[in-house]
Design an enzyme around this catalytic site. Sequence first.
Site, PDB file in Angstrom:
ATOM      1  N   LYS A  32       0.849  -1.196   0.000  1.00  0.00           N
ATOM      2  CA  LYS A  32       0.000   0.000   0.000  1.00  0.00           C
ATOM      3  C   LYS A  32       0.887   1.249   0.000  1.00  0.00           C
ATOM      4  O   LYS A  32       1.786   1.382   0.828  1.00  0.00           O
ATOM      5  CB  LYS A  32      -0.891   0.017   1.245  1.00  0.00           C
ATOM      6  N   ASP A  59      -3.503   4.375  -1.800  1.00  0.00           N
ATOM      7  CA  ASP A  59      -4.437   4.817  -0.754  1.00  0.00           C
ATOM      8  C   ASP A  59      -4.427   6.343  -0.661  1.00  0.00           C
ATOM      9  O   ASP A  59      -3.791   6.923   0.216  1.00  0.00           O
ATOM     10  CB  ASP A  59      -3.979   4.170   0.564  1.00  0.00           C
TER      11      ASP A  59
END
Length: 232
Positions: A32, A59
């Site tokens: 991420k 993200d």
Amino acid sequence: MAKDVIIALDFDSKEKTLAFLDLFTEEKPFVKIGMELYYAEGPEIVRAIKARGHKIFLDLKLHDIPNTVKKSMAVLSGLDVDMTNLHASGTKAMMEAALEGLTRPDGTRPMLIAVTQLTSTSQERMTNDLLIEKPLDEVVLHYAKCAAESGLAGVVCSPLEAGKVHEVCGNDFVTVTPGVRFAGGEVGDQVRVTTPEKARELGSDYIVVGRPITAAEDPVAAYRRCVKEFLG
Ligand code: C5P
């Protein structure tokens, strides 16, 4: 349904990030990239990590008027990420526009998931600051339902909410869950935490794990332990 462990690369530079990824000589973890790293290094960091063969959850939690989100999502889809996200509070019109922007000419697109209420938002803050008077868990489920109705693939939520989200939105609607800690490990600033094994039992599809892996003495061993406990 694919289940996986996603490592949160919460570093502030390309050097630190790539040095961390260099530790992984055998596996290519799903990772991420959040705001900190993206704002520090820009889209180039996404291309560099993708070129190394990792799947990427970008993200950036978009939240703006539908047209702006649609056009921004079109740019992100060109980065060839595997998953990205937005705030469900931007409304269904924004989520539908986002999905349109994200869809490539060949019909493929990264998985789009929604943040419902941030885990930092308490009932009290939501009531007093946002003037939302319903119970927090009801709001989270309603936002998840709106995301599903808009065609999104899933939501970010607590492992403790994963079962309820699946009940309301179906088992194919994915739950991506942070707040994971090894039994007996440091909790840090997370409040409600579960172990990888417990997250699996509760129905999480993807667990997002940062410091228990990135700050471990042996991050590769910690990652393997996490995968073993989560995937069984
Ligand atoms: O280090 P740790 O395992 O707590 O990292 C969790 C990651 O998941 C961080 O990148 C954090 O920003 C993110 N996250 C979270 N809670 C949310 C949404 C995202 O912890 N509700």
